[in-house]
Motif scaffolding. Sequence first.
Motif, PDB file in Angstrom:
ATOM      1  N   LEU A 245      -3.862-109.346  35.641  1.00 14.16           N
ATOM      2  CA  LEU A 245      -4.759-108.553  36.064  1.00 14.16           C
ATOM      3  C   LEU A 245      -4.227-107.066  36.632  1.00 14.16           C
ATOM      4  N   ALA A 246      -3.356-107.273  37.601  1.00 16.07           N
ATOM      5  CA  ALA A 246      -2.676-106.210  38.207  1.00 16.07           C
ATOM      6  C   ALA A 246      -1.988-105.303  37.122  1.00 16.07           C
ATOM      7  N   VAL A 247      -1.322-106.036  36.145  1.00 21.44           N
ATOM      8  CA  VAL A 247      -0.437-105.305  35.203  1.00 21.44           C
ATOM      9  C   VAL A 247      -1.380-104.485  34.463  1.00 21.44           C
ATOM     10  N   LEU A 248      -2.790-104.947  33.899  1.00 26.84           N
ATOM     11  CA  LEU A 248      -3.607-104.408  33.332  1.00 26.84           C
ATOM     12  C   LEU A 248      -4.226-102.940  33.891  1.00 26.84           C
ATOM     13  N   ALA A 249      -4.345-103.294  35.198  1.00 32.00           N
ATOM     14  CA  ALA A 249      -5.101-102.089  36.102  1.00 32.00           C
ATOM     15  C   ALA A 249      -4.029-101.291  36.104  1.00 32.00           C
ATOM     16  N   GLY A 250      -2.700-101.408  35.718  1.00 33.60           N
ATOM     17  CA  GLY A 250      -1.555-100.526  36.139  1.00 33.60           C
ATOM     18  C   GLY A 250      -1.082-100.301  37.488  1.00 33.60           C
ATOM     19  N   THR A 251      -1.220-101.491  38.371  1.00 36.64           N
ATOM     20  CA  THR A 251      -0.641-101.382  39.589  1.00 36.64           C
ATOM     21  C   THR A 251       0.374-102.227  39.677  1.00 36.64           C
ATOM     22  N   MET A 252       0.900-102.870  38.811  1.00 38.98           N
ATOM     23  CA  MET A 252       2.248-103.593  38.839  1.00 38.98           C
ATOM     24  C   MET A 252       3.019-103.610  37.539  1.00 38.98           C
ATOM     25  N   SER A 253       3.912-103.550  37.443  1.00 37.50           N
ATOM     26  CA  SER A 253       4.819-103.730  36.286  1.00 37.50           C
ATOM     27  C   SER A 253       5.141-104.981  35.793  1.00 37.50           C
ATOM     28  N   CYS A 254       5.347-105.027  34.552  1.00 35.91           N
ATOM     29  CA  CYS A 254       5.446-106.688  33.909  1.00 35.91           C
ATOM     30  C   CYS A 254       6.479-107.241  34.650  1.00 35.91           C
ATOM     31  N   ALA A 255       7.795-106.535  34.729  1.00 35.55           N
ATOM     32  CA  ALA A 255       8.756-107.169  35.460  1.00 35.55           C
ATOM     33  C   ALA A 255       8.364-108.146  36.783  1.00 35.55           C
ATOM     34  N   ASP A 256       7.736-106.906  37.609  1.00 35.77           N
ATOM     35  CA  ASP A 256       7.385-107.583  39.142  1.00 35.77           C
ATOM     36  C   ASP A 256       6.151-108.438  38.985  1.00 35.77           C
ATOM     37  N   ALA A 257       5.192-108.602  38.018  1.00 36.32           N
ATOM     38  CA  ALA A 257       4.297-109.689  37.506  1.00 36.32           C
ATOM     39  C   ALA A 257       5.018-110.968  37.428  1.00 36.32           C
ATOM     40  N   VAL A 258       6.106-110.875  36.662  1.00 32.87           N
ATOM     41  CA  VAL A 258       6.797-112.154  36.297  1.00 32.87           C
ATOM     42  C   VAL A 258       7.376-112.666  37.377  1.00 32.87           C
ATOM     43  N   SER A 259       8.195-111.696  38.344  1.00 32.60           N
ATOM     44  CA  SER A 259       8.936-112.187  39.796  1.00 32.60           C
ATOM     45  C   SER A 259       7.739-112.848  40.548  1.00 32.60           C
ATOM     46  N   ALA A 260       6.494-112.075  40.668  1.00 28.01           N
ATOM     47  CA  ALA A 260       5.548-112.441  41.574  1.00 28.01           C
ATOM     48  C   ALA A 260       4.943-113.874  41.201  1.00 28.01           C
TER      49      ALA A 260
END
Length: 328
Positions: A245-260
């Motif tokens: 959801l954060a990626v879709l909202a533009g507040t997180m990159s895909c790479a950061d989302a995977v790490s998180a």
Amino acid sequence: MNALPIVAVLGATATGKSDLAVRLAEELDGEVVNADALQLYRGMDIGTAKIPPDERRGIPHHLLDVLEVTEEASVSTYQREARAAIAAIRGRGRTPVVVGGSGLYVRALLDDIEFPPTDARLRAQLEARAEAIGAPALHRELAASDPEAAAGIGVHDTRRIVRALEVGQLTGRSFRAFLPRPVHHDPATIQLGLSRPRPLLHARIALRVRRMVEAGLLEETRHLRAQGLERSATARRAIGYEQALAVLAGTMSCADAVSATEAGTRRLVRKQDTWFRRDPRITWLEAGEDLEQLTSAALARVARGSEACITAGGAAEEGGRGQEDGQE
């Protein structure tokens, strides 16, 4: 005592529980009952690693896809519906195989736990009184009506004080009477825990997250968002979906989302492991890469557990007859 045991496959995320549960259901002529809170939700498939229909090998699965993402899961509702599913499975002469890693849901299903009723209006009144007179004063009222409960609740713990008073007024029983006990609801319950060395488990988590992304987790989340995922108090916080959801909202990159997502899953694994390791009734099995070998070890444990249940049931029956003879 029902001759068919309840076999529960428990443990942390990514240990391989679903695959073992299906194999056990095949061998035991069983059906699977889900005990993963997030897999109750319809459409949350990729991010929860829900076993696809074509991998269920024709084994019926229960308590999957029973809620919309805008609905809130209820442990008490789950307990009632899962126990009904188990009774129906046994009624068909088949073995229930419970599988999941949501500790509270597992305990609600397997243990002798009763959930007290709630009343929103009464709770609001009690919360208003707590606001007006203060938690310590309300705690003194609890001590007068339910000293056992009060002894275990802090004088400033407003939420638990209110709940204890609510339960007491609704049921006339002590709040402590509803606390969970480590006693199986059905004595013919066999718990199997799956474990893996932590480094190997972390590697499996990393691989699982990458495969989820490749399988379309972002698209699944976009579809669920259109169905109201962001309005859910529970589903939207699920590991993987929150990051998507954060990626879709533009507040997180895909790479950061995977790490998180990987980091969040590792934290979840530690919590799950701590929860289940506290239960001495669980027999732990090391989950290697050979599923057939693991299945054989699990079946051997089920056989021993079934014999123990039968022996215990027979002893109880003989003891009952002895008491009757003595009375006569």
